[in-house]
Design an enzyme around this catalytic site. Structure first.
Site, PDB file in Angstrom:
ATOM      1  N   VAL A   1       3.100  -7.426  -8.247  1.00  0.00           N
ATOM      2  CA  VAL A   1       2.361  -6.219  -8.968  1.00  0.00           C
ATOM      3  C   VAL A   1       3.163  -5.090  -8.815  1.00  0.00           C
ATOM      4  O   VAL A   1       2.784  -3.931  -9.401  1.00  0.00           O
ATOM      5  CB  VAL A   1       1.078  -6.210  -8.548  1.00  0.00           C
ATOM      6  CG1 VAL A   1      -0.056  -7.321  -8.438  1.00  0.00           C
ATOM      7  CG2 VAL A   1       1.008  -5.674  -6.647  1.00  0.00           C
TER       8      VAL A   1
ATOM      9  N   TYR B   1       2.053   0.109   7.045  1.00  0.00           N
ATOM     10  CA  TYR B   1       0.965  -0.584   6.598  1.00  0.00           C
ATOM     11  C   TYR B   1      -0.290   0.605   6.486  1.00  0.00           C
ATOM     12  O   TYR B   1      -0.903   0.755   5.411  1.00  0.00           O
ATOM     13  CB  TYR B   1       0.309  -1.653   7.460  1.00  0.00           C
ATOM     14  CG  TYR B   1      -0.892  -2.458   6.972  1.00  0.00           C
ATOM     15  CD1 TYR B   1      -1.012  -2.978   5.723  1.00  0.00           C
ATOM     16  CD2 TYR B   1      -2.054  -2.188   7.607  1.00  0.00           C
ATOM     17  CE1 TYR B   1      -2.175  -3.990   5.327  1.00  0.00           C
ATOM     18  CE2 TYR B   1      -3.347  -3.059   7.102  1.00  0.00           C
ATOM     19  CZ  TYR B   1      -3.311  -3.627   6.133  1.00  0.00           C
ATOM     20  OH  TYR B   1      -4.215  -4.440   5.526  1.00  0.00           O
TER      21      TYR B   1
END
Length: 330
Positions: free
Chosen positions: A60, A148
């Site tokens: 993606v 993250y």
């Protein structure tokens, strides 16, 4: 009547594959997308060949193009465990930033509603307990976990920007620790780490003194909350997790009782910026979605342990050893 069509990224992952199952069971036409960095084809093999399931192998972070109409997008493509995102930090940042940008562009073009998978990690090592959606967090942007945490925080920001500026229908779920079948063993998260050690007859490793807390939500409850949030009319973040909090030491002792093994507890240094407390305030989810978890931890853990025990030696090895070599420098 024509089926609603939904794109689920990270479809071969833990939560993504369960979401595919749920939306297929609800009669949707599901397009699953994954590049198998952390996902496993085994998680979706039972769906291949179904008339209302289509799989697209794609990263993606590259431009996304789909033919035909699209009603919904669920963006669940991202490494989600410490071992994963510490080995592929740049890819983790890219999927949160470039991947989310690409999917929001697709949502805009298709006039689709988009839900993003955020995380309790946006709260960092929290100074507020339990964590409510209006808490801004305590995050070290340049620490090892920052790749993250900041990927998810940026993901929330750009999603709200598209919602406000372009009028895109968006939803944001903040996921707290979730467990169940299809998790990978030894991916750095508490439950697969403990279960992996129990299956091998090893002592259970606790980082720190074990007083830090976590709140574990069984996957079926998590999927139900996500499903309800997608179909709601609320655009800001919502915590979905189980508020039943437990210390890591007490949880390790529960695992030993569950597995019937005789392991000891061993202690190692706490990783940098590891959060000391995790407990969701789910007042908003109860009020907005009529949702709260139903599966008790011991019941859910028993199902999860039986799943891992049912795997073959080859499947167990594959679950524990993920090859990131082709992504390290990307």
């Amino acid at each position: 009547m024509q089926r609603k069509k939904i794109l689920i990224t990270g479809a071969a992952g833990f939560l993504g594959s369960h979401l595919c199952d749920r939306f297929i069971s609800e009669g949707y036409y599901v397009v699953g997308m994954d590049n198998f960095i952390t996902g496993d084809k085994k998680n979706i093999e039972h769906l291949l060949g179904l008339e209302n399931f289509e799989f697209v192998a794609h990263d993606v972070t590259n431009f996304i193009e789909l033919r035909g109409g699209l009603d919904y997008i669920l963006h669940f493509a991202s490494p989600a465990s410490p071992i994963d995102y510490l080995k592929i930090p740049i890819q983790t940042l890219k999927v949160g930033a470039l991947g989310t940008h690409n999917l929001l562009g697709l949502a805009k073009a298709k006039k689709a509603r988009m839900l993003i998978a955020s995380t309790s990690e946006v709260y960092g090592n929290p100074l507020v307990h339990p964590q409510t959606e209006d808490y801004y967090g305590n995050v070290n942007t340049i620490g090892p976990r920052g790749v993250y945490d900041e990927a998810k925080r940026f993901q929330e920001s750009i999603t709200m920007a598209y919602h406000r500026f372009h009028g895109i229908e968006t939803r944001i779920v903040r996921i707290f620790n979730t467990y169940g079948p299809r998790m990978r063993l030894n991916d750095g998260r508490v439950i697969p780490a403990f279960l992996g050690q129990a299956l091998r007859g090893e002592d259970l490793t606790i980082f720190g003194d074990g007083s830090q807390t976590r709140s574990f939500c069984y996957v079926d409850d998590q999927i139900e909350g996500i499903y309800r949030l997608l179909l709601s009319d609320y655009s800001e973040p919502v915590n979905i997790g189980n508020p039943n909090e437990i210390t890591i030491k007490d949880f390790a002792e529960e695992i030993i009782k569950l597995t019937g093994t005789k392991q000891k507890l061993i202690y190692k240094d706490l990783p940098v910026n590891d959060p000391m407390q995790r407990q969701p305030d789910i007042t908003l989810a109860k009020k907005l979605l009529g949702w709260e978890p139903k599966v008790e931890r011991f019941e859910g853990m028993k199902i999860t342990f039986e799943y891992f025990k049912s795997l073959t030696e080859e499947e167990l090895y594959k679950s524990e050893h993920k090859d990131f070599s082709s992504y390290i420098n990307k």
